[in-house]
Design an enzyme around this catalytic site. Structure first.
Site, short mmCIF file in Angstrom:
data_model
loop_
_atom_site.label_atom_id
_atom_site.label_comp_id
_atom_site.label_asym_id
_atom_site.label_seq_id
_atom_site.Cartn_x
_atom_site.Cartn_y
_atom_site.Cartn_z
N LYS A 180 -1.43 4.84 10.14
CA LYS A 180 -2.17 3.66 9.88
C LYS A 180 -2.36 2.80 11.13
O LYS A 180 -3.41 2.37 11.57
CB LYS A 180 -1.43 2.93 8.83
CG LYS A 180 -1.55 3.51 7.34
CD LYS A 180 -0.51 2.88 6.40
CE LYS A 180 -0.38 3.83 5.01
NZ LYS A 180 0.52 3.31 4.13
N GLN B 82 5.44 -0.68 3.48
CA GLN B 82 5.34 0.75 3.11
C GLN B 82 6.46 1.06 2.07
O GLN B 82 7.58 0.68 2.27
CB GLN B 82 5.62 1.61 4.51
CG GLN B 82 5.48 3.00 4.14
CD GLN B 82 4.05 3.52 3.82
OE1 GLN B 82 3.33 3.11 4.42
NE2 GLN B 82 3.93 4.63 2.91
N ASP C 193 -3.16 -3.14 0.07
CA ASP C 193 -2.70 -1.94 -0.59
C ASP C 193 -3.25 -1.60 -2.06
O ASP C 193 -3.46 -0.80 -2.65
CB ASP C 193 -1.44 -1.66 -0.62
CG ASP C 193 -0.84 -0.70 0.60
OD1 ASP C 193 -1.77 0.44 0.89
OD2 ASP C 193 0.37 -0.50 0.52
#
Ligand code: NAD
Length: 293
Positions: free
Chosen positions: A52, A96, A119
């Protein structure tokens, strides 16, 4: 059989994003800024976060990686989330997952300001998605929609079978493909671990989306001729003859399904490539204030 080439699509989208960044800079603006919080040293999470951050660099976004050891306290993590919520220099951020067992993932997800939740995991964004309102779509389903759009795959009136009902893939893509839109207007069946006679459902499918996590589970004898096979699974299987000692494969058995499929995603090089660029697209939307105005 034709390949749905995620790698090429991701390259095209990254080039478009880089162009957008140039335009923003030309107008005197600052590049979009994504922050990522990584807790512990979970090997797969490290790889995902690294990808990412690297992708941000490739398109000219700013990125910040905040690392904490696996024994970080929940309060400290919530504090970091609070600071990122407030930081006007950060457009969007992710924490994460998975988090270590002593941290309540739900609490952390709920603490993220939905306006920065690139997200798309916050229930506010999930609810807005279900109601067809502007929102951050979760990255993998968004990547699948992008692939369907760019390959101009027809979905209206099609029988779609989604295998897997996770909150990050199976359930949202089912909702998205059944909504009144393009891609969408499909008749969607969600199959899961308690489904009776999965092959019976699969053989009726015009489009299969597999998000199961079992290597090469869906075989050629379970699908119909001309199926569009979209494989979300990323599995490591032992391969002693290879340098790494393992190989990556999907949930769909490429060898037996590809001769029957009209279109199929490879693993690697398929959906996974689009997941990361979808996160970048969400970050750009956050920077432009496109979702929450
Ligand atoms: P998950 O691991 O949370 O759940 C698996 C799902 O599979 C469950 O809903 C379960 O009901 C279903 N399932 C299990 N056994 C089954 C069976 N025998 N028959 C039918 N259904 C069964 O799901 P997830 O987080 O969506 O992950 C699924 C796979 O997708 C994993 O391989 C994961 O690594 C991969 N993944 C890839 C990406 C990407 O970017 N390509 C993103 C997320 C997940």
């Amino acid at each position: 059989m034709n390949i749905l080439d995620g790698r090429q699509l991701a390259r095209d989208i990254r080039a478009e994003l880089a162009e957008e960044v140039t335009k923003i800079k030309e107008k005197g603006g600052r590049p979009p800024h994504l922050a990522a919080v990584l807790v512990g040293d979970h090997p797969a999470s490290q790889v995902y976060v690294r990808n990412k951050v690297r992708s941000c660099e490739k398109v000219g976004f700013r990125s910040t990686l905040i690392r904490r050891p696996a024994d970080v306290g929940e309060a400290e993590l919530l504090d970091i989330v609070g600071q990122l919520n407030q930081d006007e220099e950060v457009d969007g951020f992710i924490v994460q997952l998975p988090l270590p067992g002593h941290i309540d993932e739900e609490k952390v997800t709920l603490a993220i300001n939905p306006e920065k939740d690139v997200d798309g995991f916050h229930p506010v964004n999930f609810g807005r998605m279900a109601q067809g309102l502007p929102c951050y779509l979760p990255a993998t389903p968004a990547g699948i929609l992008e692939m369907i759009r760019r390959y101009e795959i027809q979905t209206e009136g099609k029988e779609v079978v989604v295998v897997g009902r996770s909150n990050i893939v199976g359930t949202p893509i089912s909702i998205l493909l059944s909504r009144k839109a393009y891609p969408g207007n499909a008749t969607v069946t969600i199959c899961h671990s308690r489904t009776k006679d999965l092959p019976d459902h699969l053989r009726r499918a015009d489009i299969i989306i597999a998000a199961i996590g079992i290597p090469e589970f869906i075989r050629g004898d379970m699908v119909k001729e001309g199926v569009v096979a979209i494989d979300v699974g990323i599995n490591r299987v032992e391969a002693p003859d290879t340098e790494k000692g393992y190989r990556l494969c999907g949930d769909i058995d490429f060898g037996s399904v590809s001769p029957k499929a009209s279109l199929i995603t490879p693993v690697p090089g398929g959906v996974g490539q689009l997941t990361v660029v979808s996160l970048l697209i969400n970050t750009l939307k956050a920077a432009k204030g496109e979702i929450y105005v």
